[in-house]
Design an enzyme around this catalytic site. Structure first.
Site, PDB file in Angstrom:
ATOM      1  N   GLU A   6      -5.930  -5.895 -44.153  1.00  0.00           N
ATOM      2  CA  GLU A   6      -4.937  -5.706 -43.435  1.00  0.00           C
ATOM      3  C   GLU A   6      -4.425  -4.249 -43.888  1.00  0.00           C
ATOM      4  O   GLU A   6      -3.273  -4.113 -44.212  1.00  0.00           O
ATOM      5  CB  GLU A   6      -3.893  -6.477 -43.863  1.00  0.00           C
ATOM      6  CG  GLU A   6      -4.177  -8.075 -43.525  1.00  0.00           C
ATOM      7  CD  GLU A   6      -3.180  -8.909 -43.596  1.00  0.00           C
ATOM      8  OE1 GLU A   6      -2.014  -8.846 -44.500  1.00  0.00           O
ATOM      9  OE2 GLU A   6      -3.014  -9.981 -42.775  1.00  0.00           O
ATOM     10  N   ASP A  11      -4.357 -19.051 -43.374  1.00  0.00           N
ATOM     11  CA  ASP A  11      -3.254 -18.191 -43.741  1.00  0.00           C
ATOM     12  C   ASP A  11      -1.973 -19.061 -43.662  1.00  0.00           C
ATOM     13  O   ASP A  11      -0.900 -18.932 -42.710  1.00  0.00           O
ATOM     14  CB  ASP A  11      -2.876 -17.084 -42.701  1.00  0.00           C
ATOM     15  CG  ASP A  11      -2.085 -15.928 -43.252  1.00  0.00           C
ATOM     16  OD1 ASP A  11      -1.505 -16.272 -44.440  1.00  0.00           O
ATOM     17  OD2 ASP A  11      -1.522 -15.301 -42.601  1.00  0.00           O
ATOM     18  N   GLU A  36       7.051 -18.642 -43.424  1.00  0.00           N
ATOM     19  CA  GLU A  36       6.601 -17.483 -42.405  1.00  0.00           C
ATOM     20  C   GLU A  36       5.983 -18.138 -41.237  1.00  0.00           C
ATOM     21  O   GLU A  36       6.229 -17.710 -39.971  1.00  0.00           O
ATOM     22  CB  GLU A  36       5.557 -16.682 -42.915  1.00  0.00           C
ATOM     23  CG  GLU A  36       4.648 -15.704 -42.254  1.00  0.00           C
ATOM     24  CD  GLU A  36       3.532 -14.826 -42.764  1.00  0.00           C
ATOM     25  OE1 GLU A  36       3.307 -15.005 -44.103  1.00  0.00           O
ATOM     26  OE2 GLU A  36       2.752 -14.379 -41.977  1.00  0.00           O
ATOM     27  N   ARG A  54      -6.778 -10.999 -55.231  1.00  0.00           N
ATOM     28  CA  ARG A  54      -6.476 -11.954 -53.995  1.00  0.00           C
ATOM     29  C   ARG A  54      -7.658 -12.234 -53.290  1.00  0.00           C
ATOM     30  O   ARG A  54      -8.378 -11.212 -52.746  1.00  0.00           O
ATOM     31  CB  ARG A  54      -5.171 -11.592 -53.082  1.00  0.00           C
ATOM     32  CG  ARG A  54      -3.880 -11.598 -54.151  1.00  0.00           C
ATOM     33  CD  ARG A  54      -2.809 -11.248 -53.171  1.00  0.00           C
ATOM     34  NE  ARG A  54      -2.324 -12.119 -52.412  1.00  0.00           N
ATOM     35  CZ  ARG A  54      -2.306 -12.004 -50.937  1.00  0.00           C
ATOM     36  NH1 ARG A  54      -2.566 -10.972 -50.411  1.00  0.00           N
ATOM     37  NH2 ARG A  54      -1.773 -13.189 -50.467  1.00  0.00           N
ATOM     38  N   GLU A  90       8.807  -8.387 -47.280  1.00  0.00           N
ATOM     39  CA  GLU A  90       7.670  -9.120 -46.333  1.00  0.00           C
ATOM     40  C   GLU A  90       8.150 -10.463 -46.186  1.00  0.00           C
ATOM     41  O   GLU A  90       7.895 -11.063 -47.122  1.00  0.00           O
ATOM     42  CB  GLU A  90       6.304  -8.659 -47.132  1.00  0.00           C
ATOM     43  CG  GLU A  90       5.173  -9.313 -46.441  1.00  0.00           C
ATOM     44  CD  GLU A  90       4.353  -8.094 -45.566  1.00  0.00           C
ATOM     45  OE1 GLU A  90       4.887  -6.921 -45.542  1.00  0.00           O
ATOM     46  OE2 GLU A  90       3.511  -8.419 -44.664  1.00  0.00           O
TER      47      GLU A  90
HETATM   48  C1  BDP Z   1      -0.138 -12.685 -44.067  1.00  0.00           C
HETATM   49  C2  BDP Z   1       1.271 -12.151 -43.881  1.00  0.00           C
HETATM   50  C3  BDP Z   1       1.065 -10.615 -44.581  1.00  0.00           C
HETATM   51  C4  BDP Z   1       0.638 -10.815 -45.699  1.00  0.00           C
HETATM   52  C5  BDP Z   1      -0.702 -11.435 -45.941  1.00  0.00           C
HETATM   53  C6  BDP Z   1      -1.169 -11.733 -47.199  1.00  0.00           C
HETATM   54  O1  BDP Z   1       1.545 -12.299 -42.340  1.00  0.00           O
HETATM   55  O2  BDP Z   1       2.585 -10.519 -44.245  1.00  0.00           O
HETATM   56  O3  BDP Z   1       0.406  -9.484 -46.252  1.00  0.00           O
HETATM   57  O4  BDP Z   1      -0.748 -12.877 -45.223  1.00  0.00           O
HETATM   58  O5  BDP Z   1      -1.361 -12.736 -47.660  1.00  0.00           O
HETATM   59  O6  BDP Z   1      -0.082 -13.991 -43.669  1.00  0.00           O
HETATM   60  O7  BDP Z   1      -1.795 -10.724 -47.766  1.00  0.00           O
END
Ligand code: BDP
Length: 661
Positions: A266, A339, A367, A299, A126
């Site tokens: 997500e 983020d 990222e 988290r 990822e």
């Molecule tokens: C986002 C990312 C995703 C991650 C998420 C996370 O794009 O891929 O899964 O953060 O931290 O920024 O859970």
């Protein structure tokens, strides 16, 4: 070679002599018991302290006429000291071999210093940008994990090197897989077969002082256990988790230190799927993990339903955890509430929760930073966050920096720490862009001593990586790294509006979609107003809140994160430019600087020693810098066109000119 001595070896030797080459005196590695009891029982040599003890993980290096002595109260401390010595030798630091007495004494600040793989069990990563190349360096995601798929031929040497690499910069914890734990094959992580396959790997990393954490799918009881539900309130589900935790602890032994969860965001399931709060979910696992002395890391990163401010939402979701979360829960919070954007305010939860272990999460993977194509050295960003004063609500403490919070804070929370999302993959040089390794290295060094100036860390990285380069080349390289964060900010998103990128988190082609959620731009105004009473700015401790809420006092780098202003608003720290002028000017200057990186790099050809990188590394770096510069120009062009269309104003010959709308 001292660097190859693993903890197992050190433990077996307890105290050993290693002949060093040349004129160097013999090396003496020495374990000192941390207490007389330890000396009697030999406990210090059996397993690694848990909770981690920063004082015990420290080391000192002494020189006398006969020996170089590395001493520590823990085996991993001796190892860290050995790596420090290697660093000094590599940098040809005269202090490393000459003179006498104590050369260095050092101990980490934060108890936990984590490296988080976002690797998937199917072998992809990822947000991984360090794998085999396809078109213009786009990583073939399917093949970039160093660890997965399990059970297939793994490059053991590579795994060993990864453990050593992480230990060399003081990392003491690893999360083995992606936080999106129910996708990409990760949902099977807890099968007995996978647990058995990981055993050797976990033991290898433990021998380097690295504790292991697993990130299971919340729905594992159904997916792995075949139960009819994963609702924790159902007794069979609780019994399943208890047994599974016992199985993992049985397989991994002391190396197993906890589970990590990302709940109800997500697309990941979580306690909310069964009418439980995030806190109830975390406490549920913490209670079970307590049985094996392990912790539950939860988290905080999460998105709200449409229309709600994500920053405020995250604060409200976790603001009541103090005194409610069990002692062995740690809340892992991204450095800011958005983020991993190019510039964010430090997350207000860090100033608010003083009685909960908090783990600060950074992202080494680029990222939102041009993947591994652009030069962006992140230690400058991280260091600016770590030094940020959140101020304390508890007299007599006035100042409380983020670094202090990550080191345990006022409550001296035992499982606090600093984590980074990994930027490592199968590419031969580990990180895709050679220069991205400064982020791996810099993270470890900052997690160890968060107050070290970023510039010193980056210079040190240049010196150990390009060892026999001329001092001119070292200065040029250090300066490139030092400037790169701000340069990237300039050609992407300045003044703290964030998210200036498309769904692929690279190109800048959907500003219009972003406008409604993130930067709130209209023909006349821009910025997300979080300054009103009850808005996100008010979630900080009083002194900080007052600063962010005031348009005059708010740091201008973050202005649009908190205030909506007219484009004509003048910026006191940017030569009195208006906001719109600054947007245009900063993007132009960012592009010029990115082009300058290519020129600077080419100018030191012949002066730079590529160290252990292969000879074609020079060309590879050149190509990436060129791509960085040309894509910077494309990013800036798309931003310029977007604002010209929106406002009817553009910069001509350095002056703003508007036509009637
Ligand atoms: C986002 C990312 C995703 C991650 C998420 C996370 O794009 O891929 O899964 O953060 O931290 O920024 O859970």
């Amino acid at each position: 070679m001292i660097g190859l001595i693993s903890l197992g070896v050190l433990r077996a030797l307890g105290m050993c002599r290693v002949n060093a080459t040349g004129t160097a005196p013999a090396l003496l590695l020495q374990l000192q018991p941390s207490s007389p009891d330890d000396a009697i029982s030999g406990a210090a040599e059996r397993s690694l302290a848990w909770p981690p003890s920063p004082a015990d993980e420290g080391y000192s290096i002494h020189l006398n006429t006969l020996h170089t002595v590395i001493s520590s109260r823990s085996p991993q401390g001796v190892l860290y000291g050995a790596f420090e010595l290697l660093r000094r030798l590599r940098r040809e630091d005269p202090g490393a071999l000459a003179g006498g007495g104590e050369v260095v004494r050092s101990a980490p600040s934060a108890p936990l210093r984590h490296w988080d793989l976002w690797d998937n069990l199917d072998g992809s990563v990822e947000r991984g940008y360090a794998g085999p190349w396809q078109h213009r360096f786009d990583v073939a995601a399917a093949r970039s994990s160093v660890v997965y798929p399990l059970g297939q031929q793994r490059d053991e040497q590579r795994a060993h090197d990864l453990a050593r690499l992480l230990a060399s910069v003081g990392i003491n914890g690893i999360g083995w897989s992606n936080v999106n734990a129910c996708d990409h094959g990760n949902q099977h992580l807890l099968s007995s077969r996978n647990i058995a396959s990981m055993r050797a790997l976990v033991a290898l990393f433990y021998s380097y002082g690295i504790h292991s954490f697993l990130t299971p799918c919340f729905d594992s009881p159904q997916i792995v256990g075949g139960l009819f539900t994963s609702n924790p309130q159902v007794p069979e589900v609780k019994a399943w988790w208890a047994k599974k935790i016992e199985e993992v602890a049985g397989a991994f032994g002391d190396a197993f230190r906890g589970l990590v969860f990302k709940g109800n965001t997500e697309g990941q399931p979580g306690p909310g799927s069964h009418g439980m709060s995030q806190l109830q979910g975390a406490n549920f696992f913490a209670e079970l993990l307590e049985e094996v002395g392990a912790i539950c890391i939860w988290r905080a990163f999460s998105h709200p339903e449409g229309g709600v401010d994500q920053a405020l939402y995250q604060f409200q979701r976790f603001e009541n955890w103090d005194g409610e979360a069990r002692w062995n829960v740690a809340l892992k919070i991204k450095n800011g509430p958005y983020d991993f954007q190019v510039r964010e305010p430090v997350h207000s939860l860090f100033g608010h929760l003083s009685n909960t272990s908090l783990i600060l999460e950074f992202q080494a993977a680029q990222e939102y930073f041009g993947h591994a194509k652009h030069l962006v050295a992140l230690p400058s960003q991280w260091s600016s966050y770590l030094g940020f004063d959140l101020s304390s609500r508890f007299p007599p403490y006035n100042v409380q920096t983020l670094a202090q919070v990550a080191s345990g804070g006022i409550g001296r929370m035992p499982f606090s720490g600093i984590a980074a999302v990994s930027n490592i993959g199968t590419s031969r040089n580990w990180t895709g862009h050679v220069f991205s390794a400064v982020n791996t290295y810099g993270f470890g060094r900052l997690a160890w001593t968060p107050t070290t100036p970023a510039a010193d860390i980056m210079r040190e990285w240049v010196e150990v990586t390009f060892p026999r380069s001329s001092s001119y080349a070292v200065s040029v390289l250090t300066r490139m790294l030092q400037r790169s964060w701000e340069v990237y900010e300039n050609y992407t998103s300045s003044l703290g509006w964030g998210f200036a990128c498309a769904a692929n988190h690279y190109d800048l082609d959907d500003m219009d979609r972003r406008r409604h959620t993130d930067h709130r731009a209209s023909a006349t105004h821009i910025g997300y107003p979080r300054n009103a009473g009850g808005g996100y700015a008010s979630t900080y401790n009083a002194k900080v809140a007052a600063r962010f809420q005031s348009i005059e006092q708010c740091p201008e780098e973050l202005l649009l994160s908190f205030h909506q202003v007219p484009y004509t608003h003048r910026l006191r720290t940017k030569n009195n430019s208006t906001v719109l002028e600054w947007i245009y000017r900063s993007h132009m200057s960012g592009v010029n600087a990115a082009e300058g990186f290519v020129t600077d790099w080419l100018a030191i050809e012949g002066h730079v020693d590529l160290g252990s990188y292969p000879g074609d590394a020079f060309v590879d770096i050149t190509t990436r810098l060129e791509i960085g510069a040309s894509d910077a120009a494309a990013f800036a062009k798309s931003i310029r066109e977007y604002f010209e269309t929106l406002t009817g104003c553009g910069l001509r010959d350095g002056r703003l000119q508007c036509h009637a709308q």
